[in-house]
Structure formats: C-alpha cells, structure tokens
Design a protein around this motif. Sequence first.
Motif, short mmCIF file in Angstrom:
data_model
loop_
_atom_site.label_atom_id
_atom_site.label_comp_id
_atom_site.label_asym_id
_atom_site.label_seq_id
_atom_site.Cartn_x
_atom_site.Cartn_y
_atom_site.Cartn_z
N TRP A 235 -93.05 -11.90 -73.75
CA TRP A 235 -92.56 -13.19 -73.26
C TRP A 235 -93.36 -14.29 -73.95
CZ3 TRP A 235 -88.47 -12.76 -69.91
CH2 TRP A 235 -88.31 -11.53 -69.27
N THR A 236 -92.69 -15.16 -74.69
CA THR A 236 -93.35 -16.21 -75.45
C THR A 236 -93.10 -17.56 -74.79
OG1 THR A 236 -93.07 -14.96 -77.51
CG2 THR A 236 -93.55 -17.32 -77.71
N VAL A 237 -94.18 -18.30 -74.56
CA VAL A 237 -94.10 -19.63 -73.95
C VAL A 237 -94.41 -20.66 -75.03
CG1 VAL A 237 -94.92 -21.12 -72.09
CG2 VAL A 237 -94.95 -18.62 -71.80
N SER A 238 -93.49 -21.62 -75.23
CA SER A 238 -93.69 -22.67 -76.22
C SER A 238 -93.45 -24.03 -75.59
CB SER A 238 -92.78 -22.47 -77.44
OG SER A 238 -91.42 -22.48 -77.05
N LEU A 245 -97.80 -21.75 -76.86
CA LEU A 245 -98.85 -21.84 -75.86
C LEU A 245 -99.44 -20.48 -75.50
CD1 LEU A 245 -97.24 -24.44 -73.43
CD2 LEU A 245 -98.99 -24.84 -75.18
N GLY A 246 -98.67 -19.43 -75.57
CA GLY A 246 -99.20 -18.12 -75.21
C GLY A 246 -98.11 -17.08 -75.10
N ARG A 247 -98.53 -15.83 -74.95
CA ARG A 247 -97.59 -14.72 -74.81
C ARG A 247 -98.03 -13.81 -73.68
NH1 ARG A 247 -97.93 -15.46 -80.41
NH2 ARG A 247 -95.92 -15.81 -81.42
N GLU A 273 -94.32 -8.95 -62.51
CA GLU A 273 -95.58 -8.84 -63.24
C GLU A 273 -95.73 -9.95 -64.29
OE1 GLU A 273 -98.07 -6.92 -62.71
OE2 GLU A 273 -97.21 -5.66 -61.15
N ALA A 274 -94.65 -10.23 -65.02
CA ALA A 274 -94.76 -11.17 -66.15
C ALA A 274 -94.74 -12.62 -65.72
CB ALA A 274 -93.63 -10.91 -67.15
N SER A 275 -94.03 -12.95 -64.65
CA SER A 275 -93.87 -14.35 -64.27
C SER A 275 -95.21 -15.01 -63.93
CB SER A 275 -92.91 -14.47 -63.09
OG SER A 275 -93.37 -13.72 -61.97
N GLY A 276 -96.13 -14.24 -63.33
CA GLY A 276 -97.44 -14.81 -63.04
C GLY A 276 -98.19 -15.19 -64.30
N GLY A 277 -98.07 -14.35 -65.34
CA GLY A 277 -98.72 -14.69 -66.60
C GLY A 277 -98.12 -15.93 -67.23
N ILE A 278 -96.78 -16.06 -67.15
CA ILE A 278 -96.12 -17.25 -67.69
C ILE A 278 -96.58 -18.50 -66.94
CG2 ILE A 278 -93.87 -18.40 -67.90
CD1 ILE A 278 -92.68 -15.59 -68.37
N ARG A 279 -96.67 -18.40 -65.62
CA ARG A 279 -97.16 -19.53 -64.82
C ARG A 279 -98.58 -19.92 -65.26
NH1 ARG A 279 -99.22 -17.63 -59.38
NH2 ARG A 279 -100.62 -16.75 -60.96
N ASP A 280 -99.44 -18.92 -65.48
CA ASP A 280 -100.82 -19.21 -65.87
C ASP A 280 -100.89 -19.90 -67.22
OD1 ASP A 280 -101.61 -18.03 -63.54
OD2 ASP A 280 -102.16 -16.10 -64.46
#
Length: 301
Positions: A235-238, A245-247, A273-280
């Motif tokens: 999951w890539t956040v831009s 911004l992060g993966r 599991e992944a949504s918490g990392g995206i939020r962070d």
Amino acid sequence: MSFSRRAFLAAPLALAACGPLPQPFRGRPGEVARRLARPPGYRVAVMPGAGVLLTDGDAETLSRAVAEALAGQEIPAVSGEALPLDWRLLLAAEREGGNVVPRYALRDADGQALGMLVGRPVAARDWAEGGEAVLRRAAAEAAPNLATLLARIDAQRRTGDERATGSGPPVLRLIPVRGAPGDGNRSLTARMRERLAGFGFAVQDQADGAQYAVSGQVTMAPGASRAVQRVEIVWTVSRRDGQDLGRVLQLNEVPAGSLNGLWADVALVVAEEASGGIRDVVMNAGGFAGPAAAPAAAAPR
C-alpha cells in the motif's frame, strides 16, 4: 491466515526556516493570503503526446526540458509517468505553414481540462533537426507563461474550494487495488474504504480535492513448496505534490489457489492490519492535527 507482519516507512518532513529579512506583514497576512502563502498544492507530470512531431528520443528530451524549466520557475514538475494525484501537462505540436507550433495542454489528475498554452512557432526544419538546443529553448520560452497559468489555476482552486485549504478531515483518494486474483481487487478496495473512513478520512474515488492518495498492489508468487503461494501486498501513500510518504508492506504464504475465488474474511483481515499503518503514515506527515486522530479508536472491526 494472518497478515500481522507489517512495516511502514514514513518520509521525514522538511521545515524551512525564515531568514533575518524584514517582514512587515508577518502576522497580518489577510484572509486570502493565509490560504495562498504556502507551496503549490500540486505536482505536474510532463508527458509528451503522440502528436509532438518528434522522434521518441527527442520527445523525451523535450519533456525533460519542460520539467526542468518549470522547476526553475518554482513549479514542482517531473518528466514521465504521473502519480495518482499529479496534474498532467501534455505536449503536442502542429504544423502551420513552414513552422511547428508547440502546444501545452494542462489536465488535472481526473483528466479534466484546466487550460492550454500555445508556444512560439519554430521553423519546421529546426524543430525536426535542431536537437536538444532547440527543444530546450522552446521549453525555456514557454515556462514563464506556463508557470503563470498554473499559479492562476491553483489560486482559484485554493480560494474557491474549502477542502483545499486544509479544513475538515484529510481527504484521501483510494485507488482501486490491482493484481489480486479472484474478487480480491474489489473486496480489498471495499474493505479498505470502510476502514479508512472509520479512522476519520474523507475517502473518495476522484483526485480533485484530495490531499493524499493510497494505492494497493497485490503480487502472487510461488511459495517454498508447490502447496503454497507467496502473497505480497504493498500500500503506497503519496501526497498531492508527488511526495511518496510511505508504504505499508504485507507478506504471507497461503495454500496454493485458495485466493482464486472469494477473498471474504481475508480481505477484512488485510484491511484491518494495513489501514492502521496508512493512518500512521498520514499522521506522521501532519494529516491529522492532534485530537483529530481520535476516531481511530472507533474504527469498525
């Protein structure tokens, strides 16, 4: 099965300090200035079109030259493939008598036309044979006018769209997941949308008005034996300015062929599991201001 192994990488934020110059308007910017006095809220991907009347190599040279010239005008620009929230500057050219006229069409990330600029005519022979020097000169001549066009469009959007000024919840564009077998793309996208909304994001499909974008890519590979498959989900956040911004990375092995049909609860576990990392990642980038992250505790399970 569990996707509990997760890792995310967050890019550090760079802060610019003010110099010791006189600042007579500091603290009294006026209402419009508060919304405009910040870096451009977009990045431009310069992309040569099929009708640019150049070889592929020269078309790439022109694309790079335009991107570099825009960067010289303090416009965040790159040459090549666009990220999900990038604006696109499409390059083209038309013959007019013995000249070639460059044309620059600006579109937003949803493909909507924002404006067009017609460049200064160039002798057709020079355009075809002049090489890098001619193309860089054309780019340098167009860049100031392109920068003015971009600034006007950006200012209009910032003053006319409340979400673009940073008020309200972070607006996030969720790109449909790609690469999953079975109904994985649809199920993962739907479950992730629910989880991110539960964290307080305003989740949407279109790019217009979004501050962040999230894209998911699934890769299936042979496992340690024939009986299992290796599943990798990234999951890539831009951000709108093109900053990666992060993966969030998820790895696991599953029985071979078990994900070729319905993902069902698997998609729910992955999204949880992944949504918490995206939020962070978004929080580390300043996407939530203090207590605004509170809805995380109420995220649906």
